[in-house]
Design an enzyme around this catalytic site. Structure first.
Site, mmCIF file in Angstrom:
data_model
loop_
_atom_site.group_PDB
_atom_site.id
_atom_site.type_symbol
_atom_site.label_atom_id
_atom_site.label_comp_id
_atom_site.label_asym_id
_atom_site.label_seq_id
_atom_site.Cartn_x
_atom_site.Cartn_y
_atom_site.Cartn_z
ATOM 1 C CB SER A 25 -7.457 14.218 -2.972
ATOM 2 O OG SER A 25 -7.364 13.902 -1.604
ATOM 3 C CB THR A 70 -6.804 15.316 6.331
ATOM 4 O OG1 THR A 70 -7.944 15.162 7.171
ATOM 5 C CG2 THR A 70 -7.231 15.163 4.895
ATOM 6 C CG HIS A 98 -9.481 12.954 -5.524
ATOM 7 N ND1 HIS A 98 -10.283 13.980 -5.066
ATOM 8 C CD2 HIS A 98 -9.316 12.109 -4.480
ATOM 9 C CE1 HIS A 98 -10.563 13.771 -3.790
ATOM 10 N NE2 HIS A 98 -9.999 12.649 -3.414
ATOM 11 C CB SER A 146 -0.888 -0.061 1.267
ATOM 12 O OG SER A 146 -1.748 1.035 1.348
ATOM 13 C CE LYS A 199 -14.295 12.729 -2.782
ATOM 14 N NZ LYS A 199 -13.257 11.885 -2.210
HETATM 15 C C1 LIG Z 1 -13.363 10.976 -1.022
HETATM 16 C C2 LIG Z 1 -12.469 9.774 -1.210
HETATM 17 C C3 LIG Z 1 -12.961 8.468 -1.111
HETATM 18 C C4 LIG Z 1 -14.344 8.201 -0.599
HETATM 19 O O1 LIG Z 1 -15.312 8.497 -1.529
HETATM 20 P P1 LIG Z 1 -16.788 8.863 -1.011
HETATM 21 O O2 LIG Z 1 -17.644 8.570 -2.173
HETATM 22 O O3 LIG Z 1 -16.747 10.298 -0.610
HETATM 23 O O4 LIG Z 1 -17.057 7.976 0.153
HETATM 24 C C5 LIG Z 1 -12.142 7.421 -1.459
HETATM 25 N N1 LIG Z 1 -10.864 7.621 -1.850
HETATM 26 C C6 LIG Z 1 -10.339 8.860 -1.895
HETATM 27 C C7 LIG Z 1 -8.929 9.026 -2.324
HETATM 28 C C8 LIG Z 1 -11.120 9.964 -1.563
HETATM 29 O O5 LIG Z 1 -10.578 11.179 -1.564
#
Ligand SMILES: *Cc1c(COP(=O)(O)O)cnc(C)c1O
Length: 415
Positions: free
Chosen positions: A190, A364, A218, A138, A249
């Protein structure tokens, strides 16, 4: 002595306050037809603000065709799904959406989950458990939902340094060649906006007989000739075993998915608890997602505009000598390097300038790399951008925040 529950709970919250990283939500009402404007209900009366940190990257959440598709679905089908996929929750719109997604990524099959988070957690943990003595490799900056999937699998994990294929290869070389392996990574990270060396990772996967799992959350909708993501743009989709994405998104709605070979998708469908034992996505949401994906498949215009807007903003911030990370994507991280200042900068942008950018603090991002993460969209105008630059300059001066990027640069900047 009897346990004091409140004392323990309050202490955990106090530690967040102490570090300056207690999370405060901004109470917003988005204004359809006027994106990226919104009303801020944290003030009385509500104030009108410009949102600069939305993951509705292309404004599809207020696209009139997407809105119409959802309204029609409500009028014809009602609201919720009414059950799990197994028990009366497999609506035709969901089946159609899965077909739309397997077509988007050129895969045999797709599976919808209630969120991208659930799709990562459920798929990674289930797949790893189905393989004998599986080794999970990972990337160190993988999203919390992937980390949770790894943890829940109970399998051995090895963390490779972010985007460092030499390190990844050294781990693969040391592993038993006959052992099951899955390489887990994202396409666009992201927080820094950098991109994984997907081709090199696929080469290694081939050489060492590992499966590849990519999170394109993303990038879906925003890259590639039909919006299939970075792997679509770089013609690498067929070399990746599992592509994971979100509908929440750039697609502008909600839900998550995987696409892969038929047997793999069938196995996740059959064994993943996080898929089986929860009510399916409402067909109304699926209807909106289908419309959004179809629109984004048809034309590159919005994607081109998105990139043009991001480039314009990066240049404007750079001309103003502001400390941004030089990403090759639509994400513009403005570095602060301190959680308290980061929150203060965000607060001042909102209260004084009616500009909303959420502070991004630990966990984060790593401590010392706190930032404002700016996400320009095709609907942010030149005027909004110049207004943002002036506001940021004022806030940086007022709070005496450093404009020296070197002190706050994250690991991705070195690679
Ligand atoms: C936002 C995000 C997720 C989760 O997606 P959701 O649909 O918001 O639950 C998964 N992987 C990454 C890298 C993210 O930024």
């Amino acid at each position: 002595m009897a346990i004091d529950y409140d004392a323990h709970i309050d202490e955990s919250l106090a530690s967040l306050h102490g570090e300056g990283r207690y999370r405060v939500f901004t109470d917003l009402a988005r204004c359809a037809g006027r994106f990226p404007r919104a009303l801020n209900h944290s003030t009385t009366p509500p104030s009108e603000i410009t949102v600069w940190c939305s993951n509705d990257y292309l404004g599809m959440g207020q696209n009139p065709h997407v809105m119409d598709a959802m309204k029609t679905a409500i009028d014809t089908l009602g609201t919720g799904a009414g059950g799990t996929r197994n028990i009366s929750g497999t609506h035709h719109h969901i089946v159609e959406l899965e077909n739309e997604l397997s077509d988007l990524h050129n895969k045999e099959a797709a599976l919808i989950f209630t969120s991208g988070y659930v799709s990562n957690e459920a798929t990674i943990s289930t797949l790893a458990k189905l393989l004998p003595d599986c080794l999970l490799l990972s990337d160190e900056l993988n999203h919390a939902s992937m980390i949770e999937g790894v943890r829940q699998s109970g399998c051995t994990k090895l963390i490779w340094r972010h985007n460092d294929v030499e390190h990844l290869e050294s781990l693969l070389r040391d592993a038993d060649p006959d052992r099951a392996k899955i390489i887990l990574f994202e396409s666009v990270y992201s927080m820094d906006g950098d991109i994984a060396p997907i081709k090199e990772i696929c080469d290694l996967a081939e050489k060492y007989n590992a499966l590849t799992y990519i999170d394109e959350v993303h990038a879906v909708g925003m890259y590639g000739n039909r919006g299939g993501g970075i792997a679509d743009r770089d013609n690498l989709m067929e070399r990746i075993d599992i592509i994971e994405g979100t509908l929440a998104k750039a697609i502008g709605v909600m839900g998550g998915y995987i696409t892969a070979k038929k047997n793999l998708v069938d196995a996740i469908r059959s064994f993943a608890s996080g898929f089986i034992f929860t009510t399916s996505l409402p067909p109304t949401i699926a209807a909106g997602a289908i419309e959004s994906i179809r629109i984004l498949k048809q034309s590159n215009a919005l994607r081109a505009k998105h990139q043009e807007r991001a480039a314009y903003l990066k240049q404007a911030l750079e001309d103003a000598d502001m400390p941004i990370l030089h990403s090759k994507t639509h994400i513009v991280p403005l570095m602060v390097g301190d959680p308290v200042l980061c929150k203060q900068a965000s607060d001042r942008l909102l209260s004084k300038h009616n500009i909303y950018i959420q502070p991004i603090n630990y966990p984060t991002v790593p401590r010392g790399t706190e930032r404002l993460r700016i996400t320009p969209t095709p609907l942010h105008t030149d005027e909004m951008m110049l207004e943002l630059v002036e506001a940021v300059k004022e806030v940086w001066d007022h709070l005496n925040i450093s404009r020296d990027i070197s002190a706050t640069a994250p690991v991705s900047a070195a690679r």
